[in-house]
Design a protein around this motif. Structure first.
Motif, PDB file in Angstrom:
ATOM      1  N   TRP A   1       0.826  -1.106   0.098  1.00 28.76           N
ATOM      2  CA  TRP A   1       0.133   0.092   0.084  1.00 28.76           C
ATOM      3  C   TRP A   1       0.829   1.289  -0.054  1.00 28.76           C
ATOM      4  CZ3 TRP A   1       0.252   3.546   4.187  1.00 28.76           C
ATOM      5  CH2 TRP A   1       0.677   2.756   5.306  1.00 28.76           C
TER       6      TRP A   1
ATOM      7  N   GLN B   1      -5.150   0.036   5.724  1.00 25.75           N
ATOM      8  CA  GLN B   1      -4.783   0.189   4.199  1.00 25.75           C
ATOM      9  C   GLN B   1      -4.600  -0.929   3.478  1.00 25.75           C
ATOM     10  OE1 GLN B   1      -4.144   3.335   3.325  1.00 25.75           O
ATOM     11  NE2 GLN B   1      -4.424   4.366   4.978  1.00 25.75           N
TER      12      GLN B   1
ATOM     13  N   LYS C   1      -4.141  -3.683  -1.576  1.00 22.19           N
ATOM     14  CA  LYS C   1      -4.355  -2.162  -1.225  1.00 22.19           C
ATOM     15  C   LYS C   1      -5.792  -2.126  -1.096  1.00 22.19           C
ATOM     16  CE  LYS C   1      -3.119   2.504  -1.759  1.00 22.19           C
ATOM     17  NZ  LYS C   1      -2.117   3.587  -2.618  1.00 22.19           N
TER      18      LYS C   1
END
Length: 317
Positions: A103, A140, A261
């Motif tokens: 991420w 995230q 992500k």
């Protein structure tokens, strides 16, 4: 003026350090926000796998090999795109690996990210872990798509031990482990420390098996796939897999999945459907068998599949 000059030099230096490394490789330095549509348009899927981690992912004869590599290739093929490998060098913990490869990116190469990361523990407690302020630590990323159940395993030399009925036997027989892993902590603290002096530390399971061939240890403990991979080698044909359990260990079995992500959920849905089909059809069991590894269905599927479907997924139907 001198003070101003020094101040400007510091600003220039800081700006230089903050710049991302760009070695001219467009594949490695691609934009971070590769959505599902962009991946299809690009014609490739970049799959993150751990470096030098047999039998999951490693280099052999100049090519990426291993069960996670082969699964990544199958996923890419189902998407109609090319497989590209993204090697992951493990950091201090899983959170660091997710940040550096999924991420955010490493501070020296923030654009070097995988589209999807393999071999991530599929654990709801970890996924929703909170820090001291109540914030979710893994907000995230999305952990999804369990594809395998992993467990711990011991292999032993029958010329040194008749069997492994209990870990208490390792008060008298040396056992090899990879340093700083759960087997290391488990055995060095087990039975109130009575096994500690018989635990021998190695860089990896392969090195520990070398020590067993040399007679330095009587057994090796590691993840089952690692042990199976070594037992399949001709030079280790005299060794056997033990059938014992591990009382008091933190986690005996766990599901292994993937991570993306959190903004790339469309990709996650597509990958989850592909994985689900491979698992339930028994194709993943076949893929493991081709790698000479045993396959166990993740607990995630055991909670809703019928006994017949479970048997088909594990190749026993």
């Amino acid at each position: 003026m001198k003070a101003l000059f020094l101040c400007l030099m510091m600003l220039v230096f800081q700006a230089g350090v903050a710049q991302e490394v760009d070695d001219g490789d467009m594949l490695l330095n691609r934009p971070a926000e590769r959505t599902y549509d962009i991946i299809l348009e690009s014609g490739y899927l970049k799959v993150g796998v751990y470096q030098n981690f047999p039998p999951y992912s490693y280099m052999a004869d100049g090519e990426p090999q291993g069960i996670d590599v082969e699964l990544g290739k199958r996923i890419a093929a189902e998407m109609g795109v090319e497989f590209k490998v993204h090697w992951i060098v493990p950091d201090e913990n899983l959170g660091d690996d997710l940040r550096n490869n999924v991420w955010k990116g490493h501070y020296l190469a923030k654009r070097r990210l995988a589209d999807v990361m393999m071999r991530v523990p599929y654990d709801k407690k970890y996924a929703y872990m909170q820090d001291s302020t109540g914030e979710y630590m893994n907000e995230q990323v999305v952990l999804f798509g369990p594809y395998q159940q992993e467990t711990w395993q011991i292999a032993y030399n029958p010329q040194k031990m008749e069997s492994v009925d209990t870990i208490a036997m390792f008060q008298y027989h040396p056992i090899g482990v990879e340093i700083d892993t759960l087997p290391d902590f488990y055995l060095t603290s087990g039975l109130n420390g009575r096994i500690r002096d018989k635990v021998r530390h190695y860089a990896n399971v392969q090195e520990a098996f070398g020590a067993m061939r040399d007679g330095q240890v009587s057994a090796v403990m590691g993840m089952r796939a690692e042990i199976d991979h070594e037992l399949a080698k001709k030079e280790n044909s005299n060794f056997k897999a033990a059938g014992n359990g591990f009382p008091g260990i933190g986690k005996q079995v766990w599901d292994v999945g993937m991570a993306i992500k959190h903004t790339h959920r469309q990709l996650g849905y597509a990958l989850e459907e592909i994985i689900g089909t491979l698992v339930k059809s028994g194709d993943l069991d076949t893929l493991f068998a081709e790698q000479r590894l045993r396959y166990s269905l993740p607990q995630y599927y055991r909670e809703f599949l019928s006994e017949e479907a479970i048997a088909r997924a594990e190749g026993s139907n």
